[in-house]
Design an enzyme around this catalytic site. Structure first.
Site, PDB file in Angstrom:
ATOM      1  N   LYS A 198     -54.671   8.819  53.735  1.00  0.00           N
ATOM      2  CA  LYS A 198     -55.353   8.483  54.990  1.00  0.00           C
ATOM      3  C   LYS A 198     -54.495   7.531  55.836  1.00  0.00           C
ATOM      4  O   LYS A 198     -54.274   7.758  57.024  1.00  0.00           O
ATOM      5  CB  LYS A 198     -56.703   7.828  54.681  1.00  0.00           C
ATOM      6  CG  LYS A 198     -57.392   7.281  55.918  1.00  0.00           C
ATOM      7  CD  LYS A 198     -58.585   6.395  55.609  1.00  0.00           C
ATOM      8  CE  LYS A 198     -59.000   5.669  56.882  1.00  0.00           C
ATOM      9  NZ  LYS A 198     -60.171   4.829  56.728  1.00  0.00           N
ATOM     10  N   THR A 249     -60.321   0.586  58.230  1.00  0.00           N
ATOM     11  CA  THR A 249     -58.972   1.022  58.583  1.00  0.00           C
ATOM     12  C   THR A 249     -59.125   2.243  59.476  1.00  0.00           C
ATOM     13  O   THR A 249     -59.635   3.272  59.018  1.00  0.00           O
ATOM     14  CB  THR A 249     -58.170   1.412  57.323  1.00  0.00           C
ATOM     15  OG1 THR A 249     -58.141   0.299  56.437  1.00  0.00           O
ATOM     16  CG2 THR A 249     -56.753   1.802  57.689  1.00  0.00           C
ATOM     17  N   LYS A 272     -51.449  -3.098  59.471  1.00  0.00           N
ATOM     18  CA  LYS A 272     -51.910  -2.428  58.239  1.00  0.00           C
ATOM     19  C   LYS A 272     -51.141  -1.115  58.028  1.00  0.00           C
ATOM     20  O   LYS A 272     -50.639  -0.844  56.941  1.00  0.00           O
ATOM     21  CB  LYS A 272     -53.418  -2.171  58.355  1.00  0.00           C
ATOM     22  CG  LYS A 272     -53.988  -1.184  57.381  1.00  0.00           C
ATOM     23  CD  LYS A 272     -54.664  -1.814  56.212  1.00  0.00           C
ATOM     24  CE  LYS A 272     -55.036  -0.749  55.195  1.00  0.00           C
ATOM     25  NZ  LYS A 272     -55.523  -1.248  53.963  1.00  0.00           N
TER      26      LYS A 272
END
Ligand code: NAD
Length: 299
Positions: free
Chosen positions: A244, A94, A169
């Site tokens: 994050k 990611t 995402k």
């Protein structure tokens, strides 16, 4: 068809993902900076390489599972020249959308092909081979990667061109972060109004307040027995990872001039929660900081 795969980054996620590729009959050459992780992967049938360039030499496909975009771009500087022209580079980390675009460009400029394919499903999904992949890149790249993704996951969605997987995402996780805070605030408000958790749950879970943060990952113990709140907020999905991902969403919103006011605030709240000791807790534990801070204001 059995492929030769270089797998770089054999941590919490990458280790079990590489092991699942081996179980599906692929030849996997692995590399990680941490020697113990190479040993563990070796026990699962991954052939340890002495360096990242050695791992990618002669591979059909290179899969990466790294902490952040800077790790990926630094690694690409080391390995692109060692790979066979036309090799498919699949990044499952990611990372920042801008870094993902740069990674695609560098791979293509070096004569390679690229796909971003971040995942959801966590370590449990990586071990069980039930991850969901969100992919960005050309249709040919997606089709070629599909059998490998199927060996590591249950579902793969082709979201669009380069970096579309990363975009999907962070948009999804922005919904999740904001909705978990909204659900948590509603439970703390209910407490102050004398309304039981169960009563709020029974109404909201069958009314317009229904969402995953409420009905699957309910932030208070009781109404949903399997939610992390019932095991003292053991993850689940760690708050550090939510912080994050929201940080990446906030970067993308600022870069695109998007007024994602709740998304930006959620990023701040999760960053603060992670810094003040919540990093390793399930992200639903943020309900406790909302309750504590409400108590301080009332006192
Ligand atoms: P991790 O820190 O356990 O693993 C990353 C590994 O990359 C480490 O072992 C590290 O040594 C290795 N590494 C870093 N730079 C390297 C280099 N140049 N060469 C070789 N190895 C290198 O992290 P993780 O939990 O496995 O997460 C990996 C990625 O997946 C992250 O981007 C994370 O955001 C994402 N992700 C994690 C989860 C989760 O639940 N852990 C869920 C979804 C997505």
């Amino acid at each position: 068809m059995s492929r030769t795969v270089a797998f770089i980054g054999l941590g919490h996620m990458g280790g079990p993902m590489a092991a699942n590729l081996v179980k599906s009959g692929h030849r996997v050459r692995g590399y990680d900076l941490v020697a113990e992780l190479l040993d563990t992967a070796g026990g699962a049938g991954v052939e340890p390489a002495a360096s990242a360039p050695e791992a990618v030499t002669g591979a059909d496909v290179v899969i990466t599972m790294l902490p952040a975009g800077r790790h990926l771009l630094a690694l690409y500087d080391d390995i692109l020249a060692a790979a066979r022209p036309g090799t498919l580079f699949v990044d499952c980390s990611t990372i920042d959308v801008a870094d993902a675009r740069t990674a695609h460009e560098r791979a293509v400029a070096a004569g390679m092909r690229a796909l971003d394919a971040p995942v959801s499903g966590g370590v449990v999904g990586a071990e069980a081979g039930t991850l969901t992949f969100m992919a960005g890149g050309g249709p040919g790249e997606f089709t070629e990667a599909e059998p490998l993704l199927a060996a590591m996951g249950r579902k793969a969605v082709h979201c669009g061109g380069p970096a579309a997987g990363q975009a999907a995402k962070i948009c999804n996780n922005m919904i999740l972060g904001v909705s978990m805070i909204a659900v948590s605030e509603a439970f703390v408000l209910a407490e102050s109004l004398g309304l039981s958790h169960q009563a709020l749950y029974d109404v909201a879970s069958t009314a317009s307040g229904q969402c995953w943060a409420l009905s699957v990952n309910c932030p208070v113990p009781g109404p949903v027995p399997a939610s992390p709140a019932n095991r003292d907020y053991r993850p689940g999905f760690a708050a550090a990872l939510m912080a994050k991902d929201l940080g990446l969403a906030a970067n993308a919103a600022r870069a695109g001039g998007v007024r994602a006011e709740l998304g930006l605030r959620a990023a701040e709240l999760y960053a603060g929660y992670a810094e003040r000791g919540g990093a390793g807790e399930d992200f639903s534990g943020i309900v406790r900081t909302i309750r504590d801070r409400s108590g301080e204001r009332r006192a």
